[in-house]
Design an enzyme around this catalytic site. Structure first.
Site, mmCIF file in Angstrom:
data_model
loop_
_atom_site.group_PDB
_atom_site.id
_atom_site.type_symbol
_atom_site.label_atom_id
_atom_site.label_comp_id
_atom_site.label_asym_id
_atom_site.label_seq_id
_atom_site.Cartn_x
_atom_site.Cartn_y
_atom_site.Cartn_z
ATOM 1 N N HIS A 161 28.605 4.603 -32.204
ATOM 2 C CA HIS A 161 28.655 4.506 -30.739
ATOM 3 C C HIS A 161 29.952 3.829 -30.323
ATOM 4 O O HIS A 161 30.171 2.656 -30.674
ATOM 5 C CB HIS A 161 27.451 3.716 -30.225
ATOM 6 C CG HIS A 161 26.132 4.364 -30.542
ATOM 7 N ND1 HIS A 161 25.559 4.298 -31.785
ATOM 8 C CD2 HIS A 161 25.312 5.126 -29.776
ATOM 9 C CE1 HIS A 161 24.410 4.980 -31.770
ATOM 10 N NE2 HIS A 161 24.240 5.503 -30.564
ATOM 11 N N ASP A 183 28.629 8.368 -29.886
ATOM 12 C CA ASP A 183 27.743 8.638 -28.753
ATOM 13 C C ASP A 183 27.918 7.650 -27.599
ATOM 14 O O ASP A 183 28.419 6.541 -27.782
ATOM 15 C CB ASP A 183 26.283 8.546 -29.210
ATOM 16 C CG ASP A 183 25.866 9.732 -30.059
ATOM 17 O OD1 ASP A 183 26.753 10.459 -30.532
ATOM 18 O OD2 ASP A 183 24.645 9.903 -30.255
HETATM 19 NI NI NI Z 1 22.839 7.860 -27.072
#
Ligand code: NI
Length: 275
Positions: free
Chosen positions: A229, A88
């Site tokens: 991430h 992400d």
């Molecule tokens: Ni996010």
């Protein structure tokens, strides 16, 4: 045979051989190129990406690159133990490094991209598409959608989809709301399936590669969606070991769309796992 005729026959033979070599050479060159690509893996993939993809001209060459990243061409999850790696908040400064790792390991992933970031990384997006990764929508500016009006939600989602499409030529097929925050009002606006996760590595919090690997390995099961991430260096550093351990446990790593292939996969519905 008179010598003039012999010379004529010899000439025809030479001309024929010349023509034949002209026909065969390009095909052989192409085959050896493909072979080299398969053998060399990473450096060649980077090379190809750099040679073919220009930032100002979005080109989608998915079919060629798509298979390159798959060790198991038939990776149907009803026949294999599957997990999907998802990243992400990117693209960011470590995303290219992550793509190198994924290319070396022949592993496709799904990227939940921020619309506000994609225009700074056109080559990275084009490479994702070329190498068979999946692009997902993570809104334009990462707000909590549950705090927004219907018009604002639409703007956040459509804006990101448009930015991703403009840069890569690809429409995101799934969305991940920031913080996983969604409710009935949000869901009614969303035009694609909503992808959450069942394995939260908490990588953004502890920023520790070893911890990222151990949490993922403790929680991953057949059909899992693993959240990471790619904007954190420690998360990217965790990926080689994580892939190694997942493969050692018999998991096939695939994209989110592939994970849900053959399942009921509906727009406005939220999914945390394949089943
Ligand atoms: Ni996010």
């Amino acid at each position: 045979m008179p010598s003039a005729n012999r010379r004529f026959v010899a000439l025809i033979f030479v001309a024929f051989a010349f023509l034949l070599s002209g026909c065969i050479s390009p095909a052989q060159a192409h085959l050896s190129d493909v072979q080299a690509s398969a053998d060399l893996g990473l450096p060649n993939a980077v090379d190809v990406a750099e040679r073919k993809l220009q930032p100002s001209v979005p080109t989608v060459i998915a079919p060629a690159g798509y298979l390159k990243l798959r060790e198991v061409p038939d990776s149907k999850c009803d026949r294999h133990k599957c997990v999907a790696l998802t990243f992400d908040d990117g693209p960011g400064r470590y995303t290219e490094q992550l793509l190198n790792i994924l290319a070396a390991e022949k592993v496709p992933a799904t990227f939940y991209l921020l619309g506000s970031n994609v225009k700074s990384y056109p080559q990275v997006l084009n490479r994702m598409v070329a190498e068979g990764h999946q692009l997902g929508n993570h809104t334009t500016s990462h707000p909590s959608l549950t705090a927004l009006s219907r018009a604002q939600i639409t703007q956040e989602i459509d804006g990101a989809a448009k930015a991703i499409h403009e840069v890569s030529g690809v429409e995101p097929t799934t969305i991940r709301p920031p913080y996983g925050a969604h409710n009935a009002a949000v869901d009614s606006v969303l035009k694609t399936p909503i992808i959450l996760w069942d394995v939260d590595t908490l990588d953004w919090q502890h920023r520790n590669a070893d911890k990222t690997v151990s949490i993922a390995m403790q929680q991953a099961r057949d059909g899992s969606i693993i959240l990471m991430h790619d904007i954190h260096e420690s998360s990217v550093k965790a990926v080689p070991e994580l892939i190694k351990q997942l493969k050692a446990k018999g998991f096939t790593l695939i994209t989110v769309d592939e994970l849900f292939d053959g399942q009921n996969f509906e727009k406005s519905k939220a999914y945390v796992h394949r089943k």
